[in-house]
Design a protein around this motif. Structure first.
Motif, PDB file in Angstrom:
ATOM      1  N   GLY A   1      51.680   8.527  16.738  1.00 27.73           N
ATOM      2  CA  GLY A   1      51.360   7.560  15.650  1.00 27.73           C
ATOM      3  C   GLY A   1      52.177   6.167  15.646  1.00 27.73           C
ATOM      4  N   GLY A   2      53.078   6.061  16.543  1.00 23.61           N
ATOM      5  CA  GLY A   2      53.746   4.882  16.720  1.00 23.61           C
ATOM      6  C   GLY A   2      55.391   4.754  16.285  1.00 23.61           C
ATOM      7  N   LEU A   3      55.961   4.249  16.779  1.00 21.43           N
ATOM      8  CA  LEU A   3      57.497   4.435  16.388  1.00 21.43           C
ATOM      9  C   LEU A   3      57.772   3.499  14.971  1.00 21.43           C
ATOM     10  N   ASN A   4      57.991   4.205  14.118  1.00 25.71           N
ATOM     11  CA  ASN A   4      57.921   3.754  12.463  1.00 25.71           C
ATOM     12  C   ASN A   4      59.181   4.332  11.883  1.00 25.71           C
ATOM     13  N   SER A   5      59.371   3.856  10.734  1.00 32.10           N
ATOM     14  CA  SER A   5      60.788   4.680   9.843  1.00 32.10           C
ATOM     15  C   SER A   5      60.469   5.990   9.699  1.00 32.10           C
ATOM     16  N   THR A   6      59.341   6.348   9.261  1.00 33.93           N
ATOM     17  CA  THR A   6      59.232   7.859   9.116  1.00 33.93           C
ATOM     18  C   THR A   6      59.339   8.653  10.383  1.00 33.93           C
ATOM     19  N   LEU A   7      58.708   8.268  11.409  1.00 28.82           N
ATOM     20  CA  LEU A   7      59.355   9.082  12.600  1.00 28.82           C
ATOM     21  C   LEU A   7      60.568   8.866  13.131  1.00 28.82           C
ATOM     22  N   LEU A   8      61.126   7.760  13.080  1.00 34.39           N
ATOM     23  CA  LEU A   8      62.725   7.556  13.188  1.00 34.39           C
ATOM     24  C   LEU A   8      63.695   8.483  12.521  1.00 34.39           C
ATOM     25  N   LEU A   9      63.196   8.367  11.129  1.00 38.08           N
ATOM     26  CA  LEU A   9      63.748   9.531  10.243  1.00 38.08           C
ATOM     27  C   LEU A   9      63.917  10.700  10.556  1.00 38.08           C
ATOM     28  N   LEU A  10      62.757  11.196  11.152  1.00 36.74           N
ATOM     29  CA  LEU A  10      62.763  12.646  11.743  1.00 36.74           C
ATOM     30  C   LEU A  10      63.375  12.808  13.029  1.00 36.74           C
ATOM     31  N   ILE A  11      63.229  12.026  13.835  1.00 39.47           N
ATOM     32  CA  ILE A  11      64.332  11.885  15.116  1.00 39.47           C
ATOM     33  C   ILE A  11      65.552  11.994  14.905  1.00 39.47           C
ATOM     34  N   VAL A  12      66.121  10.980  13.890  1.00 35.20           N
ATOM     35  CA  VAL A  12      67.722  11.029  13.673  1.00 35.20           C
ATOM     36  C   VAL A  12      67.724  12.293  13.053  1.00 35.20           C
TER      37      VAL A  12
ATOM     38  N   ALA B   1      64.105  -0.153  11.057  1.00 37.55           N
ATOM     39  CA  ALA B   1      62.926   0.030  10.489  1.00 37.55           C
ATOM     40  C   ALA B   1      62.773   0.271   9.055  1.00 37.55           C
ATOM     41  N   THR B   2      63.608   0.746   8.515  1.00 38.00           N
ATOM     42  CA  THR B   2      63.900   0.862   6.819  1.00 38.00           C
ATOM     43  C   THR B   2      63.767  -0.503   6.046  1.00 38.00           C
ATOM     44  N   LEU B   3      64.556  -1.409   6.693  1.00 45.47           N
ATOM     45  CA  LEU B   3      64.798  -2.892   6.071  1.00 45.47           C
ATOM     46  C   LEU B   3      63.529  -3.416   6.428  1.00 45.47           C
ATOM     47  N   PHE B   4      62.688  -3.317   7.317  1.00 43.49           N
ATOM     48  CA  PHE B   4      61.681  -4.001   7.694  1.00 43.49           C
ATOM     49  C   PHE B   4      60.662  -3.234   8.191  1.00 43.49           C
ATOM     50  N   PRO B   5      59.934  -2.726   7.203  1.00 41.55           N
ATOM     51  CA  PRO B   5      58.935  -1.469   7.569  1.00 41.55           C
ATOM     52  C   PRO B   5      57.678  -2.066   8.426  1.00 41.55           C
ATOM     53  N   ASP B   6      57.579  -3.144   8.584  1.00 38.50           N
ATOM     54  CA  ASP B   6      56.508  -3.846   9.502  1.00 38.50           C
ATOM     55  C   ASP B   6      56.852  -4.167  10.890  1.00 38.50           C
ATOM     56  N   LEU B   7      58.140  -3.612  11.166  1.00 35.88           N
ATOM     57  CA  LEU B   7      58.149  -3.900  12.490  1.00 35.88           C
ATOM     58  C   LEU B   7      57.369  -2.911  13.494  1.00 35.88           C
ATOM     59  N   SER B   8      56.874  -3.625  14.543  1.00 42.90           N
ATOM     60  CA  SER B   8      55.820  -3.033  15.500  1.00 42.90           C
ATOM     61  C   SER B   8      56.564  -1.881  16.490  1.00 42.90           C
ATOM     62  N   THR B   9      55.832  -1.072  16.863  1.00 35.57           N
ATOM     63  CA  THR B   9      56.550  -0.249  17.912  1.00 35.57           C
ATOM     64  C   THR B   9      57.062  -0.941  19.298  1.00 35.57           C
ATOM     65  N   GLU B  10      56.251  -2.066  19.499  1.00 27.10           N
ATOM     66  CA  GLU B  10      56.698  -2.845  20.613  1.00 27.10           C
ATOM     67  C   GLU B  10      57.966  -3.381  20.600  1.00 27.10           C
ATOM     68  N   ALA B  11      58.226  -3.966  19.203  1.00 28.02           N
ATOM     69  CA  ALA B  11      59.701  -4.438  19.093  1.00 28.02           C
ATOM     70  C   ALA B  11      60.843  -3.621  19.000  1.00 28.02           C
ATOM     71  N   LEU B  12      60.653  -2.203  18.491  1.00 27.10           N
ATOM     72  CA  LEU B  12      61.457  -1.464  18.480  1.00 27.10           C
ATOM     73  C   LEU B  12      61.807  -0.868  19.920  1.00 27.10           C
ATOM     74  N   GLN B  13      60.791  -0.835  20.707  1.00 29.47           N
ATOM     75  CA  GLN B  13      60.921  -0.466  22.259  1.00 29.47           C
ATOM     76  C   GLN B  13      61.717  -1.603  22.755  1.00 29.47           C
ATOM     77  N   THR B  14      61.537  -2.780  22.523  1.00 28.39           N
ATOM     78  CA  THR B  14      62.301  -3.615  23.215  1.00 28.39           C
ATOM     79  C   THR B  14      63.675  -3.800  22.670  1.00 28.39           C
ATOM     80  N   PHE B  15      63.908  -3.340  21.376  1.00 27.33           N
ATOM     81  CA  PHE B  15      65.332  -3.304  20.883  1.00 27.33           C
ATOM     82  C   PHE B  15      65.744  -2.106  21.718  1.00 27.33           C
ATOM     83  N   PHE B  16      65.491  -1.081  21.894  1.00 29.37           N
ATOM     84  CA  PHE B  16      66.048  -0.098  23.006  1.00 29.37           C
ATOM     85  C   PHE B  16      66.183  -0.385  24.294  1.00 29.37           C
ATOM     86  N   LEU B  17      65.409  -1.158  24.838  1.00 35.60           N
ATOM     87  CA  LEU B  17      65.517  -1.562  26.138  1.00 35.60           C
ATOM     88  C   LEU B  17      66.840  -2.552  26.268  1.00 35.60           C
TER      89      LEU B  17
END
Length: 564
Positions: free
Chosen positions: A218-229, A445-461
């Motif tokens: 479903g894409g890397l969003n704040s809801t999925l990140l909350l569950l991963i955390v 992701a919580t502060l900026f809910p419109d962040l794309s999956t690609e942006a978060l993946q770039t952040f991790f990279l």
């Protein structure tokens, strides 16, 4: 903090006379005068059975009510797609818990005592304050699990929760470490039911194996990140560091038995990982393709859904396991808290003492259990969201706990020959950095809910590249220091031939190993406190400020979920 309690040896760091003497375990006793050498397989197995306990209990306690809820939520909402997170957490579990094993066995004191003594009251309060709050909330989730489990069998909340609270206190207040550990072993043994439960849901090995490939359904969003955390927070919780170190101390494990305690830890990790996979799979396959798929609310609803879609046998086993997990978790987290309180206040804090001999220890435990039970009895409390929020908070706070852990394991005055090696520092540093990145990503992701999956993946990279460069810098500096030390040794041995140098080095290694087995931390008040550099102080202050922001944002996200 108050004055140092009576100690068997004023030259050692050990605080309490109850923490010295024979190792008294659920399955036998090892006398104080015995060494760690065991020749036969049976002798080694017997020693392992006696030592076994702290690692197994802390790991099985990891699959507590919050863990059961989090793993089944992942399975119900995402199938086996998040299984890879568990695989990545195996090294995190071992590295973090192995460090506290060394700290406990070598120092003979708890984690909180070391932090207060080595870093001062300000940083001690920073570490312990977070722990007390999250632990109290975690015990609330354990009683939520008790409520859900016994409600499945028709027992009302006002009966089940107080009954569990009385049972938990009675087990701890017996004044016998052995009886307490035997009771916990009985609860641990019930976990064997998790495997027939999972098999009754008809798991598909191919689908399970596919879940080991990292993916973001479903894409890397704040809801999925909350569950991963939350998965990280329930699998590698801060309370585990404090519990295992104090429990190693309370069981009187010394350096000569560290290798057995490491084996105990590995046994616990295997058990907890198999249990987590089974819990994730029972909802992934038992509820997959039904109207309940993707509709997780809480563990109680999971039990009801499994009864409806997978059969009453699966639902009943799940409720029993939820109750078992809740009791183990409440016991371990409660003890982690009261062990820590004893460290901070300098009071007796051991299961070897009877309530009349250590009143603060038992009164604090009773108060903590009573508070958590009272919260669950509040009508209309959002129990499911409390559970998820607490696990996420634990994940956010874990980097701070890990930072203090790594700093203590590099304190030569405290650990002497047991300090971290360069390799251990690189691995532990990478783990801390990965946890920080995960926490930062949830914040972003919580502060900026419109962040794309690609942006978060770039952040991790980018974050990963920064981490690798930092690790290389540490490795180069350590190797440079090692080469200089080798050069000094070569100069000292310049008059010897090759064979003589080799013999001398073997002799030094043998003596060093003997020294490791017998080395214990001196009385902490005799050690000079490490100098806090401006850079380290600034880093810790930054971490403190960030954690406050991150905790607030986790609360905001949970409230958003509550409001739909």
């Amino acid at each position: 903090m108050s004055a140092r309690p009576e100690s068997a040896d004023r030259t050692s760091a050990t605080l309490d006379t109850a923490h010295t003497g024979d190792i008294v375990g659920a399955l036998g006793t090892i006398r104080t005068h015995e060494d760690g050498r065991r020749k036969s397989v049976w002798q080694r197995l017997r020693a392992l059975l006696v030592i076994m306990g702290p690692g197994l209990i802390v790991m099985v306690g990891d699959n507590d009510a919050g863990g059961v809820a989090t793993y089944t939520q992942a399975g119900q909402n995402y199938g086996m797609a998040l299984l890879w997170t568990l695989a990545l957490l195996v090294p995190v579990l071992y590295v973090n818990q192995e460090m506290v094993v060394r700290l406990g066995a070598v120092t003979g004191v708890g984690h909180a005592k070391l932090i207060f003594n080595r870093f001062g009251k300000f940083w001690g309060a920073f570490s312990v304050g977070d722990l007390f709050v999250v632990n109290a909330l975690t015990i609330v989730t354990e009683f939520i699990g008790v409520d859900y489990a016994l409600s499945y069998f028709g027992l009302p909340t006002w009966v089940s929760v107080p009954l569990a609270a009385v049972l938990l206190f009675a087990v701890v207040a017996g004044g016998s470490f052995r009886r307490w550990e035997r009771f916990l072993f009985c609860l641990v043994a019930l976990n064997v039911l998790i495997f027939p439960m999972a098999l009754m849901a008809h798991p598909k090995p191919g689908v399970i194996a596919a879940g080991l490939v990292p993916q973001f359904p479903g894409g890397l969003n704040s809801t999925l990140l909350l569950l991963i955390v939350a998965i990280v927070g329930t699998t590698v919780a801060p309370w585990q560091l404090f519990f295992q170190q104090s429990n190693v101390v309370d069981k009187r494990i010394t350096p000569r038995w560290i290798r057995y305690e490491r084996a105990d830890l590995w046994i616990g990790i295997v058990v907890v990982m198999l249990g987590a996979i089974a819990l994730m799979s029972v909802t992934a396959f038992g509820l997959g393709g039904t109207e309940a798929a993707g509709q997780f609310t809480d563990a109680g609803a999971v039990a009801d859904a499994l009864r409806e879609h997978a059969g009453p046998g699966v639902g009943g086993l799940f409720a029993i396991l939820l109750l078992d997990a809740s009791l183990i978790g409440a016991n371990a987290v409660g003890l982690a808290t009261t062990y820590t309180l004893g460290d901070v206040l300098g009071k007796r804090h051991s299961l070897h003492w009877k309530p009349s001999q250590a009143p603060m220890f038992y009164v604090a435990y009773a108060a903590l259990i009573g508070f958590a039970a009272a919260v669950v009895l509040i009508p209309g409390a959002p129990l499911g969201l409390i559970t998820q929020g607490v696990q996420a908070l634990a994940g956010v706070l874990l980097p701070a706990a890990s930072v203090f852990l790594v700093l203590l394991c590099n304190d030569k005055a405290v650990l002497g020959p047991w300090v971290n090696s360069t390799r251990q520092n690189i691995v532990s540093g990478a783990i801390v950095w990965a946890l920080v990145l995960l926490s930062l990503s949830l914040t972003a992701a919580t502060l900026f809910p419109d962040l794309s999956t690609e942006a978060l993946q770039t952040f991790f990279l980018v974050g990963g590249v920064i981490g690798v460069l930092g690790g290389l810098l540490i490795a180069v500096s350590r190797n440079t220091a090692a080469r200089r030390a080798a050069a000094r040794t070569a100069c000292e041995l310049g008059g010897l031939d090759t064979d003589q140098v080799a013999d001398l080095q073997d002799e030094r290694r043998s003596l060093a190993e003997q020294d490791r087995m017998s080395w214990r931390t001196p009385a902490l008040e005799t050690l000079s406190r490490p100098v806090m550099s401006p850079l380290r102080r600034a880093g810790l202050l930054t971490l403190r400020v960030y954690l406050v922001v991150a905790v607030v944002l986790v609360v905001v996200k949970v409230v958003q979920l509550a409001l739909g």
